[in-house]
Design an enzyme around this catalytic site. Structure first.
Site, PDB file in Angstrom:
ATOM      1  CD  GLU A 175      -3.034  -1.091   2.228  1.00 59.37           C
ATOM      2  OE1 GLU A 175      -2.941  -0.250   3.135  1.00 59.37           O
ATOM      3  OE2 GLU A 175      -3.957  -1.930   2.189  1.00 59.37           O
ATOM      4  CD  GLU A 294      -3.939  -5.878   3.169  1.00 57.92           C
ATOM      5  OE1 GLU A 294      -4.845  -5.199   3.711  1.00 57.92           O
ATOM      6  OE2 GLU A 294      -2.732  -5.578   3.238  1.00 57.92           O
TER       7      GLU A 294
END
Length: 503
Positions: A175, A294
């Site tokens: 991220e 995720e």
């Protein structure tokens, strides 16, 4: 077609893709009690000689988890993997800034690889591209995968691991467009760093596969320009692009919540389009695949997490207690992944134990399966083979946010070796049962093996240490074969697994 009836046509020649087993992966981060008190708790009555909780391992083995992403997550962007190797009494404790805890480093790379092997899973390692860079990227691959005769590989051998770990799948950071990320970067900064790291990692071990970071989510201002820019730099060096998404029901709007998997599919299609644009721009023959590393429901613990005092070791963070309706959403999300199995090759339910997880534990006490454990287990166990194109007719409904949500969410998986077709089906109707006809005309014969159902009279029902079996599947489904048609009644708000023996 009746407004109270749904149908599915399944043809063995209409194949979306062979399903990569890694679609059923999961994720363990050094966050909350995922590691300490989750998979690792020396002194627990159920701990083995290495401190691994055997009760947790038993639950994980039933899930048949093929790959587990580790050690983060946000954690990894400030993590020095060298802190977690070597003699435990010489390992430093560090302030862990991502989740504001103290990391004692009593469990690290070697322990996780060893634990994953015991759990029957392979490792997907995420490297630190927040505070670390190219040099550390090559060093960790050398430590983990090089046989011997070099500084880092000989250090691994000195730590008691003669054989290389052979970690095949690696994430290039986590991220990296998120302002919450340690060492967050612009797309160009990250793209350049990821490309150079990828280069040296594959020079050390050409057999590995690499995942570049996509946007942290569709909500990011950087999306999807981030993906295009990152791929501009990394396309020739990486094998997958990552996607992350979580859904919640903080507004208690269950009808909309159950439709969120349509947004997940739209997200996947948008990323596929971006990847294919970059393929055209690069004049490349390579098709970029996706790693949805995720995904889950996450919202229950948000308020509790704000009240945790900082700088503890393994406090109870992100401990969502999942309900029946959460299990339905997870089931729909699994079906969304299967519908896109031609491009999504790796996926990780985030996470595996205690932290937004299908498995919960008490320190020193019990371990149990949450509601979301069951659709995940059913998909992993029965969803191996080929995903077949679902030709569906279903009544639909609208909400303020999402329109044309089909009451029936479904897909079929054909396991030719086992001679089985498995139909996964969610009835999103909160009030009524849904009659379903499944047309299996391309098979010469069919016989229903079982019809598993997960349901509850209370959509907010959850499993706890005191009542671990409050929500669990039963085999009382009524699916039956009539020639080449399987007919079933899908109870209201239910997850269904219909297994059919075919010829």
């Amino acid at each position: 077609m009746s407004s109270h009836k749904a149908s599915l046509i399944v043809d063995k020649d209409f194949v979306i893709s062979q399903i990569d087993d890694r679609l059923y992966g999961s994720f363990i981060e050094h966050l909350g009690r995922a590691v300490y008190g989750g998979i690792y708790e020396p002194g627990h009555p159920q701990a083995d000689e290495q401190g691994y909780r055997k009760d947790v391992l038993d639950l994980i083995r039933q899930l048949r988890v093929p790959i587990i992403r580790y050690p983060g997550g946000n954690f990894v962007s400030g993590y020095d993997w060298k802190d977690g190797i070597g003699p435990k009494d010489q390992r430093p404790s560090r302030l862990e800034l991502a989740w504001r805890t103290v990391e004692p480093n009593q469990f690290g790379l070697n322990e996780f690889v060893d634990w994953a092997r015991v759990a029957g899973s392979s490792v997907m390692w995420a490297i630190n591209l927040g505070t670390h860079g190219v040099d550390e990227a090559r060093n960790i691959v050398e430590y983990a995968n090089h046989p011997s005769g070099s500084y880092w590989s000989d250090m691994r051998i000195g730590h008691g691991f003669k054989e290389p770990h052979g970690i095949k799948t690696w994430c290039l950071g986590n991220e990296m467009d998120g302002p919450w990320q340690i060492g967050a970067k612009t797309a160009t900064e990250y793209g350049r760093l990821a490309a150079e790291s990828a280069k040296v990692m594959k020079w050390v071990d050409p057999s590995i596969e690499l995942v570049a970071c996509g946007s942290s989510g569709k909500f990011m201002a950087t999306y999807p320009e981030w993906e295009a820019t990152v791929l501009d730099h990394t396309y020739d060096h990486v094998d997958y692009l990552s996607l992350h998404t979580y859904y919640g029901n903080a507004d208690n709007d269950t009808a909309t919540f159950l439709g969120r998997s349509l947004e997940m599919e739209d997200f996947i299609r948008s990323i596929v389009a971006t990847c294919d644009y970059m393929k055209a721009k690069k004049r490349s023959k390579k098709k970029m695949q996706l790693s949805f590393d995720e995904w889950n429901v996450w919202f229950h613990s948000n308020d509790a997490d704000k009240k945790i005092d900082p700088w503890q070791i393994a406090p109870p963070q992100l401990e969502d207690v999942y309900t029946m309706e959460d299990a339905l959403v997870v089931g729909c999300m699994l079906i969304a992944l299967l519908k896109n199995a031609d491009r999504v090759k790796v996926a990780c339910l985030a996470q595996l134990v205690n932290v937004i997880a299908p498995i919960m534990t008490e320190n020193g006490g019990a371990a149990w399966a949450q509601t979301i454990y069951y659709p995940y287990m059913h998909a992993s166990v029965f969803g191996r083979g080929q995903a077949l194109v679902p030709l569906v007719q279903s009544p639909k409904y609208d909400t303020k946010e999402i329109t044309d949500i089909p009451y029936l969410e479904t897909i079929a998986v054909y396991n030719e070796e086992a001679g089985e077709v498995t139909i996964f089906a969610v009835n999103r109707d909160l009030d009524n049962a849904l009659p379903l006809d499944v047309d299996l005309r391309s098979f010469r014969s069919c016989e229903v093996i079982s019809h598993l159902v997960l349901e509850s009279g209370d959509l907010k029902a959850a499993n706890t240490a005191a009542r671990p079996d409050r929500v669990k599947p039963h085999e009382g489904g009524n699916a039956a074969a009539d020639g080449f048609t399987v007919r079933a009644q899908l109870n209201r708000a239910s997850w269904n697994v219909i297994r059919v023996r075919v010829n």
